[in-house]
Write a protein that holds these residues in place. Structure first.
Motif, PDB file in Angstrom:
ATOM      1  N   LYS A 107       7.543 -82.444  16.355  1.00 56.73           N
ATOM      2  CA  LYS A 107       8.622 -81.580  16.573  1.00 56.73           C
ATOM      3  C   LYS A 107       9.624 -81.236  15.887  1.00 56.73           C
ATOM      4  CE  LYS A 107       8.361 -81.416  21.414  1.00 56.73           C
ATOM      5  NZ  LYS A 107       8.556 -81.984  22.831  1.00 56.73           N
ATOM      6  N   PHE A 108      10.337 -82.159  15.351  1.00 56.29           N
ATOM      7  CA  PHE A 108      11.406 -81.638  14.050  1.00 56.29           C
ATOM      8  C   PHE A 108      10.545 -81.077  12.677  1.00 56.29           C
ATOM      9  CE2 PHE A 108      13.698 -82.831   9.678  1.00 56.29           C
ATOM     10  CZ  PHE A 108      14.569 -82.142  10.242  1.00 56.29           C
ATOM     11  N   LEU A 109       9.664 -81.369  12.117  1.00 56.94           N
ATOM     12  CA  LEU A 109       8.475 -80.579  11.309  1.00 56.94           C
ATOM     13  C   LEU A 109       7.839 -79.196  11.760  1.00 56.94           C
ATOM     14  CD1 LEU A 109       7.961 -82.019   8.151  1.00 56.94           C
ATOM     15  CD2 LEU A 109       5.320 -82.878   9.958  1.00 56.94           C
ATOM     16  N   VAL A 110       7.854 -78.868  12.861  1.00 54.36           N
ATOM     17  CA  VAL A 110       7.459 -77.702  12.708  1.00 54.36           C
ATOM     18  C   VAL A 110       8.488 -76.578  12.394  1.00 54.36           C
ATOM     19  CG1 VAL A 110       6.381 -76.362  15.029  1.00 54.36           C
ATOM     20  CG2 VAL A 110       5.843 -78.396  14.310  1.00 54.36           C
ATOM     21  N   GLU A 111       9.738 -77.212  12.502  1.00 50.30           N
ATOM     22  CA  GLU A 111      11.116 -76.203  12.476  1.00 50.30           C
ATOM     23  C   GLU A 111      11.048 -75.718  11.213  1.00 50.30           C
ATOM     24  OE1 GLU A 111      12.780 -74.751  15.279  1.00 50.30           O
ATOM     25  OE2 GLU A 111      11.270 -75.473  16.422  1.00 50.30           O
ATOM     26  N   ILE A 112      10.697 -76.924  10.594  1.00 52.63           N
ATOM     27  CA  ILE A 112      11.612 -76.461   9.089  1.00 52.63           C
ATOM     28  C   ILE A 112       9.861 -75.192   8.633  1.00 52.63           C
ATOM     29  CG2 ILE A 112      10.395 -76.831   6.190  1.00 52.63           C
ATOM     30  CD1 ILE A 112      10.900 -79.919   7.762  1.00 52.63           C
ATOM     31  N   PRO A 113       8.583 -74.959   8.442  1.00 50.49           N
ATOM     32  CA  PRO A 113       8.008 -73.366   8.298  1.00 50.49           C
ATOM     33  C   PRO A 113       8.645 -72.598   9.493  1.00 50.49           C
ATOM     34  CG  PRO A 113       6.093 -75.293   9.753  1.00 50.49           C
ATOM     35  CD  PRO A 113       7.854 -76.017   9.010  1.00 50.49           C
ATOM     36  N   MET A 114       8.595 -73.154  10.910  1.00 52.19           N
ATOM     37  CA  MET A 114       8.809 -71.507  11.889  1.00 52.19           C
ATOM     38  C   MET A 114      10.542 -71.073  10.993  1.00 52.19           C
ATOM     39  SD  MET A 114       8.144 -70.387  15.053  1.00 52.19           S
ATOM     40  CE  MET A 114       7.137 -71.420  15.559  1.00 52.19           C
ATOM     41  N   LYS A 115      11.005 -71.950  10.830  1.00 50.73           N
ATOM     42  CA  LYS A 115      12.451 -70.663  10.088  1.00 50.73           C
ATOM     43  C   LYS A 115      12.181 -70.130   9.595  1.00 50.73           C
ATOM     44  CE  LYS A 115      15.806 -74.553  11.864  1.00 50.73           C
ATOM     45  NZ  LYS A 115      16.822 -75.736  11.593  1.00 50.73           N
ATOM     46  N   ARG A 116      10.933 -70.631   8.346  1.00 52.63           N
ATOM     47  CA  ARG A 116      11.042 -69.078   7.228  1.00 52.63           C
ATOM     48  C   ARG A 116       9.576 -68.684   7.449  1.00 52.63           C
ATOM     49  NH1 ARG A 116       9.757 -73.863   2.750  1.00 52.63           N
ATOM     50  NH2 ARG A 116      11.840 -75.273   2.004  1.00 52.63           N
ATOM     51  N   MET A 117       8.976 -69.218   8.655  1.00 50.53           N
ATOM     52  CA  MET A 117       8.173 -67.663   8.699  1.00 50.53           C
ATOM     53  C   MET A 117       8.444 -66.600   9.765  1.00 50.53           C
ATOM     54  SD  MET A 117       4.834 -69.904   8.646  1.00 50.53           S
ATOM     55  CE  MET A 117       4.077 -70.389   6.911  1.00 50.53           C
ATOM     56  N   ASP A 118       9.297 -67.204  10.519  1.00 55.63           N
ATOM     57  CA  ASP A 118       9.326 -66.871  12.129  1.00 55.63           C
ATOM     58  C   ASP A 118      10.867 -65.742  11.873  1.00 55.63           C
ATOM     59  OD1 ASP A 118       9.656 -65.633  14.664  1.00 55.63           O
ATOM     60  OD2 ASP A 118      10.483 -67.747  16.049  1.00 55.63           O
ATOM     61  N   THR A 119      10.547 -65.041  11.794  1.00 53.30           N
ATOM     62  CA  THR A 119      12.139 -63.881  10.992  1.00 53.30           C
ATOM     63  C   THR A 119      12.481 -62.785  11.806  1.00 53.30           C
ATOM     64  OG1 THR A 119      10.711 -62.030  10.214  1.00 53.30           O
ATOM     65  CG2 THR A 119      11.143 -63.415   8.622  1.00 53.30           C
ATOM     66  N   ASN A 120      11.465 -63.046  12.842  1.00 54.04           N
ATOM     67  CA  ASN A 120      12.212 -61.987  14.125  1.00 54.04           C
ATOM     68  C   ASN A 120      13.035 -63.292  15.318  1.00 54.04           C
ATOM     69  OD1 ASN A 120       9.667 -62.726  15.238  1.00 54.04           O
ATOM     70  ND2 ASN A 120       9.029 -60.892  16.002  1.00 54.04           N
ATOM     71  N   LYS A 121      12.479 -64.374  15.095  1.00 60.78           N
ATOM     72  CA  LYS A 121      12.835 -65.697  15.905  1.00 60.78           C
ATOM     73  C   LYS A 121      12.612 -65.321  17.744  1.00 60.78           C
ATOM     74  CE  LYS A 121      14.800 -66.593  12.814  1.00 60.78           C
ATOM     75  NZ  LYS A 121      15.082 -67.936  11.654  1.00 60.78           N
ATOM     76  N   ASP A 122      10.848 -64.720  17.515  1.00 56.86           N
ATOM     77  CA  ASP A 122      10.663 -64.999  18.800  1.00 56.86           C
ATOM     78  C   ASP A 122       9.776 -65.812  19.130  1.00 56.86           C
ATOM     79  OD1 ASP A 122       8.083 -64.143  17.502  1.00 56.86           O
ATOM     80  OD2 ASP A 122       8.027 -62.711  18.242  1.00 56.86           O
ATOM     81  N   GLY A 123      10.015 -67.073  18.849  1.00 58.15           N
ATOM     82  CA  GLY A 123       9.117 -68.534  18.472  1.00 58.15           C
ATOM     83  C   GLY A 123       7.846 -68.369  18.146  1.00 58.15           C
TER      84      GLY A 123
END
Length: 213
Positions: free
Chosen positions: A153-169
């Protein structure tokens, strides 16, 4: 494979047809790839056979042997993306389109391919759950005191923060493409789904030596 005059004529006809549809390859290169398809299929060249094809298991072995792609989740995803008609077989046209992507695909085509592999339910989004599915195999050998689920779950947040620009998950194709163009290493962030340059070069050197006499 021994080819009769009729076999050769059929291959030339198929190559000409596909060359008109797709500009990734020259006509002679398509002839070589069609020969490779029939040799891999282990069948004689005859009208109608191009509608049959390679099943998932055999294709996964081919991906391992020819392109050094062996992670099961990745090879399953590649097969799913290549198998456009969802009949469980790669026919000649699907095979050629897949080889076009692997060998001559543009950067944009490779981005769309990788996104499609990672988009498991094919709804146009990559979710945390899909990222988790792919990334949980990247942390083998954790000590017993470590919680694998929490680590992934911690690892998932790394690419998520870089890709999910509008922060909708979720990550859309537009967001994924923008992130990859900004940071190339994100292209295969969730696992290898494309062959490397050296592998594709060796494959082409071998296959394009095949010529119709």
């Amino acid at each position: 494979m021994e080819l009769t005059a009729m076999n050769k004529r059929r291959i030339r006809e198929l190559a000409k047809t596909f060359c008109e549809k797709d500009k990734h390859f020259k006509n002679k290169e398509l002839e070589s790839l069609i020969l490779e398809f029939y040799e891999f299929l282990g069948q004689k060249v005859k009208p109608g056979l191009e509608e049959h094809g390679v099943d998932r298991g055999k294709f996964k072995v081919y991906l391992h042997d020819m392109f050094r792609l062996s992670k099961e989740k990745m090879t399953d995803g590649i097969f799913r993306v290549f198998d456009k008609d969802r009949d469980g077989l790669l026919n000649l046209e699907e095979w050629l389109k897949g080889m076009a992507l692997f060998l001559r695909g543009t950067f944009e085509e490779k981005i769309k391919h990788a996104f499609a592999v990672y988009d498991l339910n094919e709804n146009g989004e990559i979710t945390r759950e899909e990222m988790f599915y792919f990334l949980k195999d990247t942390l083998p050998g954790l000590p017993p005191e470590e919680n694998l689920e929490e680590a992934v779950k911690f690892l998932v947040e790394i690419p998520m923060k870089r890709m999910d620009t509008n922060k909708d998950g979720i990550v859309t194709l537009v967001e994924y493409e923008a992130a990859v163009k900004k940071e190339y290493l994100l292209l295969e962030a969730f696992g290898p789904c494309l062959p490397d340059t050296m592998t594709t070069r060796k494959f082409q050197e071998r296959v394009f030596e095949k010529r119709l006499e």
